[in-house]
Motif scaffolding. Sequence first.
Motif, short mmCIF file in Angstrom:
data_model
loop_
_atom_site.label_atom_id
_atom_site.label_comp_id
_atom_site.label_asym_id
_atom_site.label_seq_id
_atom_site.Cartn_x
_atom_site.Cartn_y
_atom_site.Cartn_z
N LYS A 83 0.75 -1.25 0.16
CA LYS A 83 -0.06 -0.11 0.06
C LYS A 83 1.03 1.19 0.08
O LYS A 83 0.64 2.06 -0.83
CB LYS A 83 -0.89 -0.02 1.22
N ASN A 84 1.67 1.19 0.88
CA ASN A 84 2.81 2.64 0.91
C ASN A 84 4.02 2.22 1.21
O ASN A 84 4.18 1.00 1.98
CB ASN A 84 2.27 3.32 2.34
N VAL A 85 5.15 2.77 0.46
CA VAL A 85 6.55 2.46 0.49
C VAL A 85 7.35 3.76 0.51
O VAL A 85 7.09 4.50 0.08
CB VAL A 85 6.76 1.53 -0.69
N HIS A 86 8.70 3.54 1.03
CA HIS A 86 9.46 4.85 1.01
C HIS A 86 10.79 4.10 0.54
O HIS A 86 11.24 2.75 0.98
CB HIS A 86 9.71 5.11 2.39
N ILE A 87 11.29 4.59 -0.62
CA ILE A 87 12.42 4.10 -1.46
C ILE A 87 13.32 5.09 -1.29
O ILE A 87 13.33 6.19 -1.71
CB ILE A 87 12.09 3.79 -2.78
N THR A 88 14.71 4.72 -0.90
CA THR A 88 15.66 5.61 -0.56
C THR A 88 16.87 4.95 -1.51
O THR A 88 17.14 4.13 -1.59
CB THR A 88 16.41 5.49 0.68
N ILE A 103 20.69 10.28 -2.99
CA ILE A 103 20.39 11.04 -4.38
C ILE A 103 18.93 11.26 -4.67
O ILE A 103 18.23 12.35 -5.41
CB ILE A 103 21.02 10.36 -5.54
N GLN A 104 18.02 10.52 -4.07
CA GLN A 104 16.78 10.69 -4.17
C GLN A 104 15.98 9.82 -3.15
O GLN A 104 16.37 8.70 -2.60
CB GLN A 104 15.95 10.13 -5.56
N GLU A 105 14.69 10.23 -2.59
CA GLU A 105 13.80 9.62 -1.51
C GLU A 105 12.48 9.61 -2.45
O GLU A 105 12.08 10.75 -3.02
CB GLU A 105 13.73 10.21 -0.25
N GLN A 106 11.81 8.63 -2.26
CA GLN A 106 10.49 8.52 -2.85
C GLN A 106 9.33 7.78 -2.02
O GLN A 106 9.78 6.81 -1.43
CB GLN A 106 10.72 7.75 -4.23
N TRP A 107 8.22 8.46 -2.14
CA TRP A 107 7.08 7.83 -1.01
C TRP A 107 6.07 7.69 -1.87
O TRP A 107 5.69 8.63 -2.68
CB TRP A 107 6.73 8.78 0.01
N VAL A 108 5.64 6.36 -2.13
CA VAL A 108 4.54 5.95 -3.03
C VAL A 108 3.05 5.52 -2.13
O VAL A 108 3.40 4.79 -1.31
CB VAL A 108 4.74 5.29 -3.92
N SER A 109 1.93 5.94 -2.31
CA SER A 109 0.84 5.46 -1.92
C SER A 109 -0.25 5.12 -2.83
O SER A 109 -0.66 6.02 -3.48
CB SER A 109 0.20 6.55 -0.84
N ARG A 110 -0.34 3.75 -2.83
CA ARG A 110 -1.50 3.34 -3.90
C ARG A 110 -3.00 3.85 -3.41
O ARG A 110 -3.65 4.04 -4.30
CB ARG A 110 -1.25 1.68 -4.03
#
Length: 561
Positions: A381-386, A396-403
């Motif tokens: 459902k929700n993820v944090h990718i470093t 160099i990037q952080e990404q948060w995704v919520s379906r």
Amino acid sequence: MIAFNPNSLCANAEPYYYDFLLGTGEEPVPEEIVRHIEECRNCQDKLSQLQAALSQADNVGAGERQADSAIATMFRLHFAYIGKPVTCRIVKPFLPTLLDPVLQVRVPTPITVHLSNCPQCSEDLQAIQAMSLSRKQLGRLSRLFAENPLEDAVKCSEVHVSRMAAALLVLHKATAEALKHICVCPDCRKALYQHRQSVREDFLRCGEVQENFPCEQVSAADIFDYCVPYGIDPAADQYAEFRGSLASHVCSCPTCLGKMQELHNAVYRIVERPDSEVITTCHIDELAKTVQPDPDDVYAGFPIRVETANSKSQAKPRQPALSLGAAIALKKKVFAVNVKPLAKIAAVAAGILIVVALLLNTSTAKAVTIERICKAIGKVKNVHITSLVPGEEKPIQEQWVSRDFKVRLIRTKEESVLWDIPNGTMTVKRLDGGPIEAKPLSPEMIAQANEIITGSLGLVPFADLSVVPEDADWSHVTGGSLEVAGVGTETYELTWLEESYGRPTGFRKWRVFVEPKTDLPQRTESYRKLARDVEYTLVSVKVITYLGDDEMQAVIKGASF
């Protein structure tokens, strides 16, 4: 109704359960067996169990069917030896496949029973495990162990040129038939070993040492193809273009030649080792499962009875009639077996109780596959990718995704960008204090964002598994300092040949650290090795954290858009 009697026709009926249930046998079920099954409550109960097992097998996902067919083949070969004496010579071809993570064996079989009772076979298995070979190398080694030198029609005098090519590590100047003969023939193996040993001793006497080469990083898997070129076809060798740099070093380096000699001895010692005195026979015994289990009995709870014999006190048994067929099957590595025949194979070889134990009553966790990882990612459902790169302290990037919320927040060193699909906006916030900009999303941008959110989130190297190269190698990695993702994770690697405009340019490797209970990746690493490189170079790293809805909402709120 006929009450259950262990001495009745039930034992004779068991091999016909599958054909009786589905009517797929090559020959009709005998009439007396049909009558017995129709009237016997015990057989009816077992048929119900088999039907439930088959229904469960039918529900297996498409991504797991290839692994299931491989497991079916393996169990067919193992259970062909039910009730037959098993010696080291029979077990030897199975040893490499026992290290294949896709073919994990978690129930006792005639092969594993011998292995647990024979110290020499156990030592051989440990020696192979220490080599850390790839799945393809394990498969070739298995076929080599199944070879019969007497069946080799090639003469030693015909392979002199190829033997010298193998000694010089220029495999493209040899033929597939000659390389096979060199590995199978004891005389040619000895000649090849002596030649390399002579060359190595000359280098040592002259004091020649190769500098500026990481010899300590050359592994057994790196030199395995040169030491055991069995199964390599130089005319169709996809790795030929990349063998030059390592081969030119190894053939002139006494240190690496020493490693090759050690590997030679380790492999061919197993090939040449005679049978130990241990002979085991595994019987199916329904009563064994109902007897009060002995806490020290490793087979407690399984319907088997094991006999062990010493070759000194008992005449050495003749090879079972099925061993030749098993050896041929091992050589061909046929995996095109449907899931349903697994039930039939096990029923014929070991009775219906083995089928039920394998499919229903036994914890037989399968090795993690890339298909299972993608399936698990699809449920997140929700993820944090470093995202990190070597040499950089900060991401160099952080990404948060919520379906669920259909939002995607991306933060770099310069800015934060929030993709809000429900509201059709993209908000950009400069981290240097600049103004916040809100822009409408076009239909194309919304479609692109939806594709990313509903896809694999960029966590696997191929967004579509159908484009994964056919020769890509998926392997379970053990040993070494691989616990970077935390205790309890398992490590897997996908390796493939990278091409550009139809020509190979190098190798790529994707390493993933997986939580086996959920199949979810905790960390991924991407590597690349060009033709001129000896070792892989780490290119990028991703660290993954899974969030709850409240945590995700707090992140978005904290971004202060």
